[in-house]
Enzyme design. Structure first.
Site, PDB file in Angstrom:
ATOM      1  N   PHE A 489       0.937  -6.432  -5.123  1.00 13.60           N
ATOM      2  CA  PHE A 489      -0.322  -6.206  -4.415  1.00 13.60           C
ATOM      3  C   PHE A 489      -1.309  -5.342  -5.206  1.00 13.60           C
ATOM      4  O   PHE A 489      -1.971  -4.481  -4.642  1.00 13.60           O
ATOM      5  CB  PHE A 489      -0.085  -5.581  -3.031  1.00 13.60           C
ATOM      6  CG  PHE A 489       1.077  -6.150  -2.275  1.00 13.60           C
ATOM      7  CD1 PHE A 489       1.255  -7.518  -2.166  1.00 13.60           C
ATOM      8  CD2 PHE A 489       1.995  -5.327  -1.651  1.00 13.60           C
ATOM      9  CE1 PHE A 489       2.322  -8.063  -1.458  1.00 13.60           C
ATOM     10  CE2 PHE A 489       3.069  -5.854  -0.948  1.00 13.60           C
ATOM     11  CZ  PHE A 489       3.239  -7.227  -0.844  1.00 13.60           C
ATOM     12  N   HIS A 490      -1.419  -5.593  -6.510  1.00 14.71           N
ATOM     13  CA  HIS A 490      -2.304  -4.791  -7.361  1.00 14.71           C
ATOM     14  C   HIS A 490      -3.338  -5.644  -8.094  1.00 14.71           C
ATOM     15  O   HIS A 490      -3.535  -5.465  -9.303  1.00 14.71           O
ATOM     16  CB  HIS A 490      -1.490  -4.009  -8.394  1.00 14.71           C
ATOM     17  CG  HIS A 490      -0.562  -2.997  -7.831  1.00 14.71           C
ATOM     18  ND1 HIS A 490       0.453  -2.417  -8.576  1.00 14.71           N
ATOM     19  CD2 HIS A 490      -0.471  -2.453  -6.592  1.00 14.71           C
ATOM     20  CE1 HIS A 490       1.124  -1.563  -7.826  1.00 14.71           C
ATOM     21  NE2 HIS A 490       0.584  -1.572  -6.611  1.00 14.71           N
ATOM     22  N   PRO A 491      -4.045  -6.563  -7.449  1.00 17.49           N
ATOM     23  CA  PRO A 491      -5.032  -7.362  -8.193  1.00 17.49           C
ATOM     24  C   PRO A 491      -6.219  -6.510  -8.643  1.00 17.49           C
ATOM     25  O   PRO A 491      -6.771  -5.737  -7.872  1.00 17.49           O
ATOM     26  CB  PRO A 491      -5.458  -8.424  -7.176  1.00 17.49           C
ATOM     27  CG  PRO A 491      -5.241  -7.786  -5.846  1.00 17.49           C
ATOM     28  CD  PRO A 491      -4.022  -6.922  -6.021  1.00 17.49           C
TER      29      PRO A 491
END
Length: 556
Positions: A489-491
């Protein structure tokens, strides 16, 4: 469309960056600030209970419900791609881990942009400006009796609360010892500029409750006369006009609220804080992006910026699962009615225990091999296991050691599918698409095995369940990594900051969109390269710095 009213600043997106920006910009009573959020308020109870992320991710009440395109690196799988859709944005549904990354990340940004403002030395004060670190509550670090070491790199009295976790697990303590036996040093602070080491994560919580950016930055200032917050206000496009110098200027936004189309003007600036998916999507829908892409979808080209939506980077976690014996894990505890009742009672009475858990409790930063000049892997270790996020816990006791490549060289993209805001963009991370990333994926699984083989874990008789000890070759491990890996969840990176000779950059070092006046992007999408760790704290730092730059420019 007739502009209904005019304010000074419009901030699009009340997430991690947007809430801080609204607070800082409205501190000037002469400026009117409008903060727009497509989602609802953060009065949903599961937002505030730490384990509630399980009920927020995949829930249309709080999540945009994005999915990735089928990914060759994941053997054709698509992934759920959570992004917060509520006040607080992803800070309302994320893992609550406070992690800045490494000093070298920011020095690299300064090199790429040619602007020392983004160096670690210049970013550190922007981290500290909003920090409220528990170790400095009494003027001294309780572990050392001194505050000098921590006060040099941490702040106190700011809005953003950082606390230690309110639980421990024997199996995680044993993993710490095993990692140390494997050569990973222990650390009591991941956030001083070099995060190499193993220890428990610190979290954005307050007395056992999630501390999101809405509570931290919005609630204290909601009564300011010059700050307006609209929820359920979906911006459909930017309003662009020809400015006095003949250049495009962002004059405001068009949005839908209460079933009506509304246009709002901005005297000073429009600031996009929609995140690494939302911000490039809105730019493209408004005619700012790759000319060929826009023409393909019948969008009039205002500014040909080919980098919009490109350069997508993310941390891919490879989830190695080990069955254990004689260990208390959440699998066993949460799979019984008595265990569930005990968990609920403990949280109700003490705000401790599994309901106060972040998704990952223990962290480690280390090198995939001795040739690496710095830590290039991050572990998220959990006293539980499941087939995939959102699936039931396994019936057997186990722990999960998820490991990710901190500095992936694979690059993906975010691109419009149509000229309609209602249609989600195509998200293609292109995981494991580079030879370097595939090699590090295999090496990271070998390193997990090395740590788990250490004497400290032997009493629990760990047995590799995924990917499976039978698989040893690099080809096998890469294929299996594609089967079991998922986003962490680190775009970032889809509206990257860069110098004027970088055709793929979208904003300059003051976060102004190239070729458009009155428009900035302030969120994780501006990162030229992903930070070496979780991305929420760096996004807050970006917003803190941006607020200062915006105020400076308004006085110029």
């Amino acid at each position: 469309m007739v502009i209904r009213e005019v304010v000074d600043y419009i901030v699009v997106g009340a997430g991690t960056a947007g809430c801080l920006l609204a607070n800082r910009l409205s501190d000037d009573p002469s400026k009117r600030v409008l903060l727009l959020e497509a989602g609802r308020g953060d009065n949903y109870p599961w937002i505030h209970i730490p384990v509630g992320y399980l009920y927020c991710i995949g829930n249309p009440r709080t999540d945009w419900l994005f999915e990735t395109e089928p990914d060759a690196g994941l053997n054709g799988r698509s992934l759920r791609y959570p992004r917060g859709k509520t006040l607080g944005g992803s800070s309302s549904i994320n893992g609550m881990i406070y992690m800045r990354g490494q000093a070298r990340d920011y020095d690299d940004w300064a090199r790429r942009t040619g602007d020392d403002e983004w160096s670690w030395a210049r970013c550190l004060p922007d981290f500290m400006a909003h920090e409220d670190h528990y170790r400095l509550d009494n003027g001294a670090d309780p572990a050392t009796g001194s505050n000098s070491r921590f006060s040099d790199v941490h702040g106190h009295g700011g809005e953003w609360r950082i606390e230690k976790q309110r639980l421990r697990w024997d199996i995680l303590d044993a993993f710490v010892e095993a990692a140390a036996q494997a050569g990973v040093p222990r650390t009591d602070d991941f956030n001083g500029g070099d995060n190499e080491g193993v220890g428990y994560f610190e979290v954005n919580q307050k007395a056992g409750w999630r501390w999101n950016t809405s509570k931290a930055f919005l609630r204290p200032v909601r009564k300011r006369n010059n700050l307006t917050v609209w929820t359920q206000a979906q911006v459909s496009r930017l309003l662009l006009e020809v400015g006095p110098q003949g250049r495009p200027r962002c004059a405001g936004v068009a949005l839908r609220r209460d079933g009506r189309e509304v246009s709002i003007g901005a005297r000073c600036e429009v600031i996009l804080s929609g995140g690494a998916i939302g911000s490039p999507h809105l730019l493209q829908l408004s005619g700012i992006g790759s000319a060929s892409l826009l023409k393909q979808h019948d969008v009039d080209v205002v500014v040909d910026l080919p980098g919009v939506g490109e350069n997508l980077q993310d941390h891919l976690q490879i989830r190695a699962v080990y069955k254990v014996s004689g260990a208390r894990t959440l699998n066993v505890l949460a799979n019984s009615l008595i265990g569930k009742a005990a968990i609920g009672i403990e949280y109700a009475l003490k705000r401790t225990g599994p309901m106060s858990m972040s998704p990952s409790q223990l962290g480690a930063f280390t090198r995939s091999d001795d040739s690496q000049p710095h830590a290039n892997l991050e572990y998220h270790v959990q006293p539980l296991s499941l087939d995939a996020f959102g699936k039931p816990l396994h019936a057997f006791p186990a722990f999960t050691a998820s490991v990710c490549n901190l500095n992936p060289t694979s690059r993906g993209h975010v691109r419009i599918r149509s000229p309609k805001i209602s249609e989600a963009p195509a998200i293609s991370p292109r995981y494991l698409s580079s030879p370097e990333d595939r090699h590090i994926a295999a090496e990271s699984l070998r390193q997990v095995r090395h740590i788990v083989s250490q004497p400290a874990l032997a009493r629990y008789r760990p047995e590799e369940w995924k990917p499976g000890a039978a698989f040893q070759s690099e080809e096998e491990l890469v294929r299996l990594a594609g089967d079991i890996a998922s986003t962490i969840f680190h775009p970032v990176g889809t509206a990257k900051m860069g110098s004027d000779d970088d055709r793929q950059s979208v904003v300059d070092s003051r976060l102004r969109v190239w070729g458009v006046d009155g428009l900035r992007v302030v969120d994780a999408s501006i990162m030229p390269a992903i930070t070496s760790g979780n991305t929420n704290a760096p996004t807050l730092m970006i917003a803190e710095k941006a607020a200062r730059l915006i105020r400076q420019d308004s006085r110029a």
